[in-house]
Design a protein around this motif. Structure first.
Motif, PDB file in Angstrom:
ATOM      1  N   ARG A   7    -110.026  19.341 -28.149  1.00 36.32           N
ATOM      2  CA  ARG A   7    -111.191  18.923 -28.927  1.00 36.32           C
ATOM      3  C   ARG A   7    -110.722  18.712 -30.358  1.00 36.32           C
ATOM      4  NH1 ARG A   7    -116.481  22.483 -28.707  1.00 36.32           N
ATOM      5  NH2 ARG A   7    -115.437  22.715 -26.729  1.00 36.32           N
ATOM      6  N   ILE A   8    -111.116  17.606 -30.967  1.00 32.86           N
ATOM      7  CA  ILE A   8    -110.739  17.308 -32.346  1.00 32.86           C
ATOM      8  C   ILE A   8    -112.013  17.117 -33.157  1.00 32.86           C
ATOM      9  CG2 ILE A   8    -109.506  15.725 -33.884  1.00 32.86           C
ATOM     10  CD1 ILE A   8    -107.660  15.058 -31.519  1.00 32.86           C
ATOM     11  N   THR A   9    -112.131  17.874 -34.247  1.00 33.84           N
ATOM     12  CA  THR A   9    -113.325  17.868 -35.076  1.00 33.84           C
ATOM     13  C   THR A   9    -112.912  17.770 -36.540  1.00 33.84           C
ATOM     14  OG1 THR A   9    -114.396  19.332 -33.471  1.00 33.84           O
ATOM     15  CG2 THR A   9    -115.430  19.148 -35.630  1.00 33.84           C
ATOM     16  N   GLU A  88    -108.417  21.860 -31.282  1.00 37.02           N
ATOM     17  CA  GLU A  88    -108.366  22.952 -30.312  1.00 37.02           C
ATOM     18  C   GLU A  88    -107.627  22.413 -29.103  1.00 37.02           C
ATOM     19  OE1 GLU A  88    -112.141  24.630 -29.227  1.00 37.02           O
ATOM     20  OE2 GLU A  88    -112.875  24.419 -31.281  1.00 37.02           O
ATOM     21  N   VAL A  89    -106.518  23.028 -28.784  1.00 37.53           N
ATOM     22  CA  VAL A  89    -105.690  22.575 -27.672  1.00 37.53           C
ATOM     23  C   VAL A  89    -105.682  23.667 -26.616  1.00 37.53           C
ATOM     24  CG1 VAL A  89    -103.364  21.857 -27.009  1.00 37.53           C
ATOM     25  CG2 VAL A  89    -104.261  21.229 -29.254  1.00 37.53           C
ATOM     26  N   HIS A  90    -106.012  23.303 -25.383  1.00 38.73           N
ATOM     27  CA  HIS A  90    -106.046  24.250 -24.269  1.00 38.73           C
ATOM     28  C   HIS A  90    -104.947  23.881 -23.284  1.00 38.73           C
ATOM     29  CE1 HIS A  90    -109.989  25.865 -25.474  1.00 38.73           C
ATOM     30  NE2 HIS A  90    -110.149  24.656 -25.958  1.00 38.73           N
ATOM     31  N   SER A  91    -104.265  24.897 -22.785  1.00 34.99           N
ATOM     32  CA  SER A  91    -103.179  24.681 -21.834  1.00 34.99           C
ATOM     33  C   SER A  91    -103.350  25.608 -20.645  1.00 34.99           C
ATOM     34  CB  SER A  91    -101.839  24.958 -22.516  1.00 34.99           C
ATOM     35  OG  SER A  91    -100.798  24.917 -21.575  1.00 34.99           O
ATOM     36  N   ALA A  96     -93.585  24.532 -24.919  1.00 35.98           N
ATOM     37  CA  ALA A  96     -92.798  24.814 -26.117  1.00 35.98           C
ATOM     38  C   ALA A  96     -93.563  24.622 -27.416  1.00 35.98           C
ATOM     39  CB  ALA A  96     -91.549  23.939 -26.125  1.00 35.98           C
ATOM     40  N   GLY A  97     -94.492  23.722 -27.457  1.00 40.13           N
ATOM     41  CA  GLY A  97     -95.257  23.501 -28.675  1.00 40.13           C
ATOM     42  C   GLY A  97     -95.596  22.047 -28.859  1.00 40.13           C
ATOM     43  N   LEU A 116    -105.454  21.655 -38.878  1.00 44.56           N
ATOM     44  CA  LEU A 116    -105.503  22.991 -38.304  1.00 44.56           C
ATOM     45  C   LEU A 116    -105.420  22.847 -36.796  1.00 44.56           C
ATOM     46  CD1 LEU A 116    -106.097  26.072 -38.523  1.00 44.56           C
ATOM     47  CD2 LEU A 116    -108.495  25.468 -38.295  1.00 44.56           C
ATOM     48  N   VAL A 117    -104.428  23.464 -36.173  1.00 45.47           N
ATOM     49  CA  VAL A 117    -104.263  23.390 -34.723  1.00 45.47           C
ATOM     50  C   VAL A 117    -104.376  24.794 -34.163  1.00 45.47           C
ATOM     51  CG1 VAL A 117    -102.750  22.734 -32.809  1.00 45.47           C
ATOM     52  CG2 VAL A 117    -102.751  21.373 -34.913  1.00 45.47           C
ATOM     53  N   SER A 118    -105.312  24.980 -33.246  1.00 45.25           N
ATOM     54  CA  SER A 118    -105.473  26.245 -32.531  1.00 45.25           C
ATOM     55  C   SER A 118    -105.073  26.003 -31.084  1.00 45.25           C
ATOM     56  CB  SER A 118    -106.923  26.721 -32.577  1.00 45.25           C
ATOM     57  OG  SER A 118    -107.328  26.936 -33.908  1.00 45.25           O
TER      58      SER A 118
END
Length: 129
Positions: A7-9, A88-91, A96-97, A116-118
């Protein structure tokens, strides 16, 4: 990469200008507004980037950088505005990143937009509890 969802906000915040003032400068309606409260002295307006069908995070982030900088230009008349692109990144698996393109970072920097990356991963055995 094993990104299962994202999700990108874009968040715009100001201590001096109310949510209505910030929101009125952008033609798209905000996803959420959050006026200042006694415990938080800034006003916040959020716009969510709508993903395109089948679009991966890398392409979405590149598109979001341009999108956020376009909004930054429209909000530049607000002297104390602070802009952040929240990702917001979900895996579903460990990886590795992230690698963020330098062109996207430069564009965000020129627009005065912080990134900002969560990252969130499902815990092993989360379904068992």
């Amino acid at each position: 990469m094993a990104i299962s969802d994202y999700r990108i906000t874009l968040c715009a915040l100001s201590r001096l200008h109310h949510v209505e003032d910030m929101a009125s400068r952008i033609t798209a309606p905000p996803t959420k507004v959050s006026p200042a409260t006694p415990s938080r002295d800034d006003h916040r307006v959020f716009w969510r980037l709508e993903p395109e069908p089948g679009e991966g995070f890398d392409k979405a982030l590149s598109r979001a950088a341009s999108w956020a900088c376009g909004y930054a230009e429209r909000l530049s008349a607000i002297d104390d505005v602070a802009l952040s692109l929240w990702c917001e990144v979900h895996s579903d698996t460990e990886f590795a990143g992230l690698s963020i393109q330098s062109a996207d970072m430069m564009l965000l920097g020129q627009g005065g937009v912080e990134l900002l990356v969560s990252m969130y991963a499902e815990r092993e055995g989360a379904d068992e509890q």
